[in-house]
Design a protein around this motif. Structure first.
Motif, PDB file in Angstrom:
ATOM      1  N   GLU A   1      -2.018  10.291 -10.429  1.00  0.00           N
ATOM      2  CA  GLU A   1      -1.170   9.965 -11.571  1.00  0.00           C
ATOM      3  C   GLU A   1       0.290  10.327 -11.255  1.00  0.00           C
ATOM      4  O   GLU A   1       1.199   9.526 -11.435  1.00  0.00           O
ATOM      5  N   GLU A   2       0.480  11.527 -10.744  1.00  0.00           N
ATOM      6  CA  GLU A   2       1.832  11.979 -10.425  1.00  0.00           C
ATOM      7  C   GLU A   2       2.437  11.117  -9.323  1.00  0.00           C
ATOM      8  O   GLU A   2       3.596  10.697  -9.396  1.00  0.00           O
ATOM      9  N   PHE A   3       1.632  10.840  -8.321  1.00  0.00           N
ATOM     10  CA  PHE A   3       2.146  10.056  -7.199  1.00  0.00           C
ATOM     11  C   PHE A   3       2.504   8.642  -7.648  1.00  0.00           C
ATOM     12  O   PHE A   3       3.474   8.045  -7.190  1.00  0.00           O
ATOM     13  N   PHE A   4       1.722   8.111  -8.579  1.00  0.00           N
ATOM     14  CA  PHE A   4       2.004   6.787  -9.134  1.00  0.00           C
ATOM     15  C   PHE A   4       3.429   6.732  -9.696  1.00  0.00           C
ATOM     16  O   PHE A   4       4.191   5.814  -9.425  1.00  0.00           O
ATOM     17  N   HIS A   5       3.776   7.765 -10.447  1.00  0.00           N
ATOM     18  CA  HIS A   5       5.124   7.783 -11.042  1.00  0.00           C
ATOM     19  C   HIS A   5       6.200   8.018  -9.990  1.00  0.00           C
ATOM     20  O   HIS A   5       7.278   7.428 -10.055  1.00  0.00           O
ATOM     21  N   THR A   6       5.903   8.878  -9.031  1.00  0.00           N
ATOM     22  CA  THR A   6       6.855   9.096  -7.932  1.00  0.00           C
ATOM     23  C   THR A   6       7.133   7.763  -7.242  1.00  0.00           C
ATOM     24  O   THR A   6       8.276   7.383  -6.991  1.00  0.00           O
ATOM     25  N   PHE A   7       6.041   7.072  -6.950  1.00  0.00           N
ATOM     26  CA  PHE A   7       6.133   5.795  -6.258  1.00  0.00           C
ATOM     27  C   PHE A   7       7.016   4.817  -7.038  1.00  0.00           C
ATOM     28  O   PHE A   7       7.951   4.229  -6.499  1.00  0.00           O
ATOM     29  N   ASN A   8       6.718   4.681  -8.325  1.00  0.00           N
ATOM     30  CA  ASN A   8       7.458   3.726  -9.145  1.00  0.00           C
ATOM     31  C   ASN A   8       8.950   4.033  -9.172  1.00  0.00           C
ATOM     32  O   ASN A   8       9.783   3.148  -9.030  1.00  0.00           O
ATOM     33  N   GLU A   9       9.221   5.295  -9.369  1.00  0.00           N
ATOM     34  CA  GLU A   9      10.617   5.713  -9.477  1.00  0.00           C
ATOM     35  C   GLU A   9      11.378   5.379  -8.183  1.00  0.00           C
ATOM     36  O   GLU A   9      12.455   4.801  -8.204  1.00  0.00           O
ATOM     37  N   LEU A  10      10.786   5.733  -7.059  1.00  0.00           N
ATOM     38  CA  LEU A  10      11.444   5.474  -5.771  1.00  0.00           C
ATOM     39  C   LEU A  10      11.561   3.974  -5.524  1.00  0.00           C
ATOM     40  O   LEU A  10      12.595   3.471  -5.107  1.00  0.00           O
ATOM     41  N   HIS A  11      10.488   3.266  -5.804  1.00  0.00           N
ATOM     42  CA  HIS A  11      10.463   1.838  -5.526  1.00  0.00           C
ATOM     43  C   HIS A  11      11.517   1.110  -6.349  1.00  0.00           C
ATOM     44  O   HIS A  11      12.231   0.250  -5.841  1.00  0.00           O
ATOM     45  N   THR A  12      11.609   1.474  -7.622  1.00  0.00           N
ATOM     46  CA  THR A  12      12.581   0.827  -8.498  1.00  0.00           C
ATOM     47  C   THR A  12      14.005   1.041  -7.999  1.00  0.00           C
ATOM     48  O   THR A  12      14.842   0.156  -8.098  1.00  0.00           O
TER      49      THR A  12
END
Ligand code: ADP
Ligand code: MG
Length: 441
Positions: free
Chosen positions: A216-227
């Motif tokens: 769950e945490e990594f999902f948000h990390t991923f999204n933030e960086l990707h965006t």
């Protein structure tokens, strides 16, 4: 320094895990030592006892080999003068500051390119040159010891030069970091760190499997960086689709960018890699020896490096040139050493896991085609990787007698001859089994 040299020699001979966990924590007590006595200080009693029972004899042999003087070795837990430094070593680093260092020798220049790794290499180089602008994420997958971590570091090294903020962690470290900050109530710090870097390099993402909160945490990390177009590079031992226990939304994100695989190196590339390692470590090996190592060892480059280092250590020790005989000896010793640690149970588990059958089915009498196939592979690997005789294996698998075992061996050998993919699959399983064992020790 003498003590450092000896520890280095020991390092070549023992499993890396053991070295990292125990030997690395020793410090040499120069003041208490003398020509025929070496005193080491361990940070705690546990490490001291462990080293004492397992390695004092070996250490004293190595000292004697090095100096020609019979030397006794003592492991203590305290030293009067050096209390200060040992104390510091004992303080555990909080994960928040423990960001793994990038190995400066793992560069693109030091990576040997062949058809087995060309794709992953080129993809990594493009990403390193234009982070966040070509493929995001870049997902590299392949078997053990084939250069995934090396490529991650190479991307890191190139970008550190450009003053980018680079984070390299294994997914395990990411997870530890996360739980630590959760526990002490500083999760914002964690997010600040991982969501505000230019390049996030995460190694061995397959271990995210089943870790729901971290996912769950990594999902948000991923999204933030990707965006914000920050580069993400991930490695794994398998294709994202094949990572069990991984949320679908993560799997699909891992496929957004580019997926590059690394295959075991062909003979030519293996030879080129060995030559490169010799050049980097200033080791002289005749072509005959290089060819021997390349043809007689599996594709795990880490293992090959281990053998080269061992050869070098021996030759320095006895001050003689490395001969083919020496190479043969070292290889066969290494094989025997590995055989001692590999258990049939591990082989069954790895094969079962790779082929999606149950371990209990492999040991059953089922005639289901898939299970028979898996059982044959287990038998083949058990014969190659362990010292078990055919009758012993027949007994283990509840077979009539050794002829069933030799039949299975024959079938697998035939299949290896005609099916290159099958050969690769076996090779990968072999590496996994060995890897499992180096971790256990
Ligand atoms: P993985 O992460 O895939 O298990 P590593 O990246 O740790 O493997 O590689 C294991 C060792 O083999 C490292 O020391 C690495 O430098 C070396 N290695 C692997 N592939 C190559 C290559 N193509 N050229 C040079 N060294 C390599
Ligand atoms: Mg790795």
């Amino acid at each position: 320094m003498l003590a450092d040299d000896v520890l280095q020699m020991l390092r070549e001979e023992i499993p890396q895990i053991e070295y990292e966990r125990f030997i690395k924590n020793l410090s040499f007590d120069e003041e208490s030592s003398s020509a025929d006595m070496a005193v080491f200080v361990a940070p705690n009693l546990f490490i001291a006892n462990w080293v004492k029972t397992k390695y004092t004899k070996k250490l004293s042999q190595l000292f004697e080999l090095r100096t020609g003087i019979p030397t006794s070795v003592q492991i203590t837990t305290k030293t009067r003068k050096k209390l200060q430094t040992t104390k510091q070593m004992e303080i555990p680093q909080t994960p928040s500051t423990a960001s793994t260092k990038i190995n400066p020798t793992y560069t693109f220049e030091n990576f040997v390119v062949g058809s087995s790794n060309q794709f992953a290499y080129t993809a990594s180089l493009s990403v390193a040159e234009k982070p966040g602008r070509v493929y995001n994420p870049l997902f590299i997958y392949g078997g053990v010891g084939l250069g995934k971590t090396h490529l991650l570091h190479a991307i890191g090294n190139l970008n550190l030069k450009k003053d980018k903020i680079v984070i390299y962690v294994t997914i395990e470290q990411f997870m530890n970091d996360f739980t630590y900050h959760l526990r002490v109530g500083t999760i914002e710090k964690f997010r600040e760190k991982y969501r505000h870097c230019d390049i996030l390099l995460i190694d061995d993402i397959q271990f995210l499997s089943g870790k729901e909160r971290t996912q769950e945490e990594f999902f948000h990390t991923f999204n933030e960086l990707h965006t914000s177009s920050k580069q993400i590079v991930l490695t794994s031992d398998k294709h994202p689709k094949k990572i069990a226990g991984l949320e679908e939304r993560l799997k699909s994100r891992f496929e957004w960018g580019l997926i590059a695989d690394i295959q075991p190196p062909e003979l030519e590339t293996k030879i080129a890699i060995i030559k490169k390692k010799c050049e980097l470590n200033k080791i002289q090996l005749d072509n005959e020896i290089i060819n021997y190592i390349a043809t007689n060892m599996d594709s795990n480059i880490r293992e090959i490096e281990g053998v080269i280092n061992k050869l070098n250590a021996y030759s320095t020790l006895v001050n003689q040139k490395i001969t083919l005989d020496l190479a043969k000896n070292v290889l066969s010793e290494q094989k025997k050493e590995q055989q001692k640690h590999i258990q049939l149970r591990d082989i069954v588990n790895v094969v079962a896991n790779e082929l999606n059958v149950k371990p209990s089915e492999i040991k059953s009498k089922s005639r289901n085609r898939q299970i028979v196939g898996a059982r044959r592979i287990v038998i083949y690997l058990a014969r190659t990787l362990t010292p078990n005789s055919m009758p012993a294996l027949a007994q283990y698998f509840g077979m009539k007698d050794h002829t069933s075992v030799s039949h299975a061996m024959k079938k697998i050998k035939e299949q290896i001859e005609k099916d290159a993919d099958f050969k690769l699959l076996l090779e990968e399983m072999k590496n996994k089994i060995k890897h499992l064992n180096s971790e256990k020790m």
